[in-house]
Motif scaffolding. Sequence first.
Motif, PDB file in Angstrom:
ATOM      1  N   HIS A  80      -6.962 -14.012 -13.106  1.00 18.37           N
ATOM      2  CA  HIS A  80      -5.830 -13.579 -13.934  1.00 18.37           C
ATOM      3  C   HIS A  80      -4.593 -14.384 -13.556  1.00 18.37           C
ATOM      4  N   PRO A  81      -3.692 -14.637 -14.520  1.00 13.65           N
ATOM      5  CA  PRO A  81      -2.389 -15.192 -14.147  1.00 13.65           C
ATOM      6  C   PRO A  81      -1.758 -14.265 -13.100  1.00 13.65           C
ATOM      7  N   TRP A  82      -0.992 -14.833 -12.161  1.00  4.23           N
ATOM      8  CA  TRP A  82      -0.524 -14.067 -11.002  1.00  4.23           C
ATOM      9  C   TRP A  82       0.190 -12.774 -11.371  1.00  4.23           C
ATOM     10  N   HIS A  83       1.027 -12.779 -12.398  1.00  2.00           N
ATOM     11  CA  HIS A  83       1.771 -11.552 -12.737  1.00  2.00           C
ATOM     12  C   HIS A  83       0.838 -10.463 -13.274  1.00  2.00           C
ATOM     13  N   GLU A  84      -0.207 -10.863 -14.024  1.00  2.00           N
ATOM     14  CA  GLU A  84      -1.197  -9.883 -14.503  1.00  2.00           C
ATOM     15  C   GLU A  84      -2.047  -9.373 -13.351  1.00  2.00           C
ATOM     16  N   ALA A  85      -2.404 -10.269 -12.435  1.00  2.98           N
ATOM     17  CA  ALA A  85      -3.215  -9.863 -11.279  1.00  2.98           C
ATOM     18  C   ALA A  85      -2.474  -8.809 -10.456  1.00  2.98           C
ATOM     19  N   ALA A  86      -1.182  -9.000 -10.257  1.00  2.00           N
ATOM     20  CA  ALA A  86      -0.394  -8.013  -9.503  1.00  2.00           C
ATOM     21  C   ALA A  86      -0.448  -6.649 -10.180  1.00  2.00           C
ATOM     22  N   ASP A  87      -0.366  -6.632 -11.512  1.00  2.00           N
ATOM     23  CA  ASP A  87      -0.417  -5.372 -12.255  1.00  2.00           C
ATOM     24  C   ASP A  87      -1.784  -4.701 -12.172  1.00  2.00           C
ATOM     25  N   ARG A  88      -2.841  -5.491 -12.012  1.00  2.00           N
ATOM     26  CA  ARG A  88      -4.206  -4.949 -12.002  1.00  2.00           C
ATOM     27  C   ARG A  88      -4.670  -4.469 -10.628  1.00  2.00           C
ATOM     28  N   CYS A  89      -3.973  -4.878  -9.575  1.00  2.00           N
ATOM     29  CA  CYS A  89      -4.363  -4.480  -8.214  1.00  2.00           C
ATOM     30  C   CYS A  89      -4.195  -2.986  -8.015  1.00  2.00           C
ATOM     31  N   THR A  90      -5.100  -2.406  -7.289  1.00  2.00           N
ATOM     32  CA  THR A  90      -5.031  -0.985  -6.992  1.00  2.00           C
ATOM     33  C   THR A  90      -4.076  -0.706  -5.837  1.00  2.00           C
ATOM     34  N   ALA A  91      -4.122  -1.521  -4.797  1.00  2.00           N
ATOM     35  CA  ALA A  91      -3.293  -1.293  -3.607  1.00  2.00           C
ATOM     36  C   ALA A  91      -1.915  -1.925  -3.776  1.00  2.00           C
ATOM     37  N   ALA A  92      -0.890  -1.158  -3.443  1.00  2.00           N
ATOM     38  CA  ALA A  92       0.482  -1.645  -3.581  1.00  2.00           C
ATOM     39  C   ALA A  92       0.749  -2.869  -2.717  1.00  2.00           C
ATOM     40  N   SER A  93       0.208  -2.905  -1.493  1.00  2.00           N
ATOM     41  CA  SER A  93       0.452  -4.066  -0.621  1.00  2.00           C
ATOM     42  C   SER A  93      -0.193  -5.320  -1.191  1.00  2.00           C
ATOM     43  N   ASN A  94      -1.314  -5.172  -1.871  1.00  2.00           N
ATOM     44  CA  ASN A  94      -1.984  -6.306  -2.497  1.00  2.00           C
ATOM     45  C   ASN A  94      -1.152  -6.815  -3.674  1.00  2.00           C
ATOM     46  N   ALA A  95      -0.661  -5.908  -4.500  1.00  2.00           N
ATOM     47  CA  ALA A  95       0.187  -6.299  -5.632  1.00  2.00           C
ATOM     48  C   ALA A  95       1.446  -6.998  -5.131  1.00  2.00           C
ATOM     49  N   GLU A  96       2.056  -6.466  -4.088  1.00  2.00           N
ATOM     50  CA  GLU A  96       3.264  -7.065  -3.529  1.00  2.00           C
ATOM     51  C   GLU A  96       2.985  -8.476  -3.014  1.00  2.00           C
ATOM     52  N   ALA A  97       1.849  -8.674  -2.348  1.00  2.00           N
ATOM     53  CA  ALA A  97       1.492 -10.002  -1.844  1.00  2.00           C
ATOM     54  C   ALA A  97       1.360 -10.993  -3.001  1.00  2.00           C
ATOM     55  N   ILE A  98       0.714 -10.569  -4.072  1.00  2.00           N
ATOM     56  CA  ILE A  98       0.541 -11.457  -5.230  1.00  2.00           C
ATOM     57  C   ILE A  98       1.893 -11.814  -5.845  1.00  2.00           C
ATOM     58  N   LEU A  99       2.828 -10.877  -5.836  1.00  2.00           N
ATOM     59  CA  LEU A  99       4.157 -11.171  -6.376  1.00  2.00           C
ATOM     60  C   LEU A  99       4.900 -12.223  -5.539  1.00  2.00           C
TER      61      LEU A  99
END
Length: 153
Positions: free
Chosen positions: A124-143
């Motif tokens: 996924h493009p990085w911004h979509e991947a962040a939205d799809r992550c279940t864990a908040a720390s994972n989404a934050e890392a992708i951002l």
Amino acid sequence: MSAMAKIPQSVLVVIHTPQLDVLLLKRTGQEFWQSVTGSKDFEDEPWPAVAAREVLEETGIDAHGPGCRLHDWQLENVYTIYPEWQHRYAPGVWHNTERVFGLEVPSYAGVRLNPREHTAFAWHPWHEAADRCTAASNAEAILHLPRMAVSSL
């Protein structure tokens, strides 16, 4: 600590292409999308070795292969271990430290999942991947990816 207790130190590896598309993995038996994660096998195992081992185990990607660049982002998350996973750790261990890495791979590198851990993958493009992550720390890392990918050049 008993021989079977997990070490409360783990890695989170954001695998991405040069175009900043991010690989997400679907956890076996769950609706849980994530990057590669995994714990140290022994206390003094170097962080980069843990990251490379977990990437190979979960995706079949060699982090040191042609076109791959593993980068320690020098970020750490400390979080409370969920009660349902507490039994994996020594008594009295309530927190895990997670070290964040980025792994740039050639566009759409071949992925070979470990079926014991994951049943599906998607880029996924990085911004979509962040939205799809279940864990908040994972989404934050992708951002952090756009800034971290540039800083690792």
